[in-house]
Scaffold this motif. Structure first.
Motif, PDB file in Angstrom:
ATOM      1  N   PRO A  23       0.811  -1.224   0.000  1.00 19.92           N
ATOM      2  CA  PRO A  23       0.000   0.000   0.000  1.00 19.92           C
ATOM      3  C   PRO A  23       0.844   1.274   0.000  1.00 19.92           C
ATOM      4  O   PRO A  23       0.476   2.269  -0.623  1.00 19.92           O
ATOM      5  N   PHE A  24       1.988   1.262   0.658  1.00 23.35           N
ATOM      6  CA  PHE A  24       2.850   2.447   0.655  1.00 23.35           C
ATOM      7  C   PHE A  24       3.445   2.699  -0.724  1.00 23.35           C
ATOM      8  O   PHE A  24       3.614   3.840  -1.146  1.00 23.35           O
ATOM      9  N   TRP A  25       3.769   1.646  -1.450  1.00 26.41           N
ATOM     10  CA  TRP A  25       4.293   1.789  -2.812  1.00 26.41           C
ATOM     11  C   TRP A  25       3.222   2.398  -3.727  1.00 26.41           C
ATOM     12  O   TRP A  25       3.500   3.329  -4.476  1.00 26.41           O
ATOM     13  N   PHE A  26       2.001   1.903  -3.646  1.00 23.86           N
ATOM     14  CA  PHE A  26       0.932   2.439  -4.481  1.00 23.86           C
ATOM     15  C   PHE A  26       0.560   3.860  -4.070  1.00 23.86           C
ATOM     16  O   PHE A  26       0.219   4.683  -4.913  1.00 23.86           O
ATOM     17  N   LEU A  31       0.724   9.662  -5.501  1.00 21.74           N
ATOM     18  CA  LEU A  31       1.036  11.027  -5.081  1.00 21.74           C
ATOM     19  C   LEU A  31       2.122  11.686  -5.925  1.00 21.74           C
ATOM     20  O   LEU A  31       2.364  12.884  -5.784  1.00 21.74           O
ATOM     21  N   THR A  32       2.789  10.932  -6.779  1.00 20.39           N
ATOM     22  CA  THR A  32       3.842  11.493  -7.633  1.00 20.39           C
ATOM     23  C   THR A  32       3.592  11.124  -9.097  1.00 20.39           C
ATOM     24  O   THR A  32       4.376  10.395  -9.698  1.00 20.39           O
TER      25      THR A  32
END
Length: 155
Positions: A23-26, A31-32
């Motif tokens: 989830p942090f990767w997605f 966001l970028t």
């Protein structure tokens, strides 16, 4: 009681770690975002407008029509002076009477930028252009076009 020391039992915690990290990767990816460069601005009436495609992929099917997503940035001019605006891709600008019949191609957004699902053919050709048609509250119809860059043309 004997312990079952199988491959799954020894490594299942790694799957749990992956489920926690993904989830942090997605989130980072969302966001970028990376967008193609903005096209040159053109003056049309009192407005100076610069379009930007949201990606370099071909058009996609949306409600039985093919569309391509764009962001239009208004560098000059008051957006509230626009009654209606449409964007289409093809050899010529579609007439307002035809554009008003459907819900695709309509500019929508804020004074900071207008988003549009531009009406497009399934595949682009070298004769296609991006056509912007605006109608002001005084009934004046303004039309301009941009040529498609080579990166959008499919081989």
């Amino acid at each position: 009681m004997a312990r079952n020391n199988s491959f799954w039992q020894r490594h299942k915690y790694k799957l749990n770690g992956l489920v926690l990290v993904l989830p942090f990767w997605f989130l980072y990816q969302s966001l970028t975002p990376v967008f193609p460069p903005v096209w040159p601005a053109q003056q049309v009436g009192q407005f100076e407008i610069a379009p930007m495609p949201l990606n370099l992929e071909p058009p996609y099917a949306h409600h039985d029509e093919y569309v391509k997503d764009f962001m239009l940035m208004f560098n000059k001019g008051d957006i509230s002076a626009i009654r209606q605006g449409y964007l289409n891709i093809g050899p010529a600008a579609l007439p307002l009477a035809q554009l008003q019949q459907g819900e695709e191609g309509i500019l929508h957004g804020s004074r900071h930028g207008q988003h549009v699902h531009a009406i497009a053919p399934q595949q682009f050709s070298s004769t296609d252009k991006v056509w912007l048609t605006l109608q002001t509250w005084q009934g004046e119809t303004l039309t301009t076009s941009w040529t498609l860059p080579p990166e959008l043309l499919t081989p």
